[in-house]
Scaffold this motif. Structure first.
Motif, short mmCIF file in Angstrom:
data_model
loop_
_atom_site.label_atom_id
_atom_site.label_comp_id
_atom_site.label_asym_id
_atom_site.label_seq_id
_atom_site.Cartn_x
_atom_site.Cartn_y
_atom_site.Cartn_z
N ARG A 1 41.33 39.02 46.04
CA ARG A 1 40.14 39.81 45.76
C ARG A 1 40.46 40.96 44.81
N THR A 2 41.62 41.60 45.02
CA THR A 2 42.01 42.70 44.14
C THR A 2 42.21 42.20 42.71
N SER B 1 31.21 44.95 44.93
CA SER B 1 31.57 46.29 45.42
C SER B 1 30.57 46.79 46.45
N ASP C 1 38.76 41.39 41.19
CA ASP C 1 38.01 42.60 40.84
C ASP C 1 38.61 43.27 39.59
N THR C 2 39.93 43.27 39.52
CA THR C 2 40.57 43.86 38.34
C THR C 2 40.21 43.06 37.09
N GLU D 1 43.08 39.48 50.39
CA GLU D 1 42.97 40.81 49.80
C GLU D 1 43.62 40.86 48.42
N ALA D 2 44.77 40.19 48.30
CA ALA D 2 45.43 40.18 46.98
C ALA D 2 44.58 39.43 45.96
#
Length: 244
Positions: A43-44, A73, A47-48, A40-41
């Motif tokens: 991926r975040t 998304s 995406d950022t 998750e980290a």
């Protein structure tokens, strides 16, 4: 004694095995949690970075970042909706299977877009952009269709349940207000029962014999005789007249 020792040894080995098994389960669960947090980290962060590239870098690099961002998304949102809905609605399992097939195409396209971001030949990449854009739009459109269909289905079921619940509540409310539309409540019985009404006697008898007195009822004379005169002690008795 030897049998007791063997039993104790077996129990110790059994407890050790249970302890090892529990430890392995805990370690695996912790590892899955750590891996999920790292994914998750990562991926975040990715995406950022893509969002920053889509705004900061014009031209081919910025468009590639925008395509990857919209693809990721849409696929992530559809995956979350279908997986959550399939737990309560078994019909969504088929939609989830279709999404898994669509995900294979999405991962392939995302990998290709990532490689083109690092490709130094920007001219060749620009020539391939129209085809990449079309593929992205098709995958995103398919994913959005699955996602919104699943949401519409869930909303439809919720509306049907709400309609049925509203109907039941209206019926219950009507039953609770029965005194306003139903029959009047029954009167409570009197404390003492009223004596039964006596039938009126037929006083007028035309062309018929006189009515006989009822049993137990004394016959009344037509004319009431005069009452006897009382006698007093000071009065003298009348003498009988002589016949001589």
């Amino acid at each position: 004694m030897e049998a007791v020792g063997v039993i104790v040894a077996l129990l110790v080995v059994l407890f050790l095995l249970v302890g090892v098994y529990a430890t392995v389960k805990v370690v695996k669960a912790a590892k899955r949690g750590v891996d999920r947090t790292i994914s998750e980290a990562r991926r975040t962060v990715e995406d950022t970075t893509l969002r920053a590239k889509s705004f900061a870098q014009p031209g081919t690099a910025g468009e590639l970042a925008q395509l990857r961002l919209s693809l990721r998304s849409s696929m992530r949102a559809t995956q979350d909706v279908l997986r959550a809905g399939a737990v309560e609605d078994a019909s969504l399992k088929e939609s989830l299977a279709l999404f898994d097939r669509l995900s294979a195409h999405g991962h392939e396209l995302d990998g290709e877009l990532r490689r083109l971001e690092r490709d130094p030949d920007k001219a060749a990449t620009a020539e391939r952009l129209p085809g990449l854009r079309e593929r992205t739009e098709r995958i995103v459109k398919a994913a959005d269709s699955l996602r919104w269909s699943a949401r519409d289905r869930a909303h439809r079921f919720a509306d049907d349940d709400l309609d049925a619940l509203s109907t039941q509540i209206d019926m219950e409310a009507g039953a609770l207000r029965h005194w306003t539309t139903g029959p009047a409540p029954a009167r409570a019985p009197a404390a003492w029962p009223e004596p039964p009404a006596q039938p009126a006697k037929d006083t007028e008898q035309s062309w018929s014999e006189p009515a006989a007195p009822e049993p137990g009822e004394a016959a009344r004379p037509a004319i009431t005789p005069p009452a006897a005169r009382p006698t007093y002690p000071w009065e003298k008795k009348a003498k009988p007249e002589s016949t001589t």
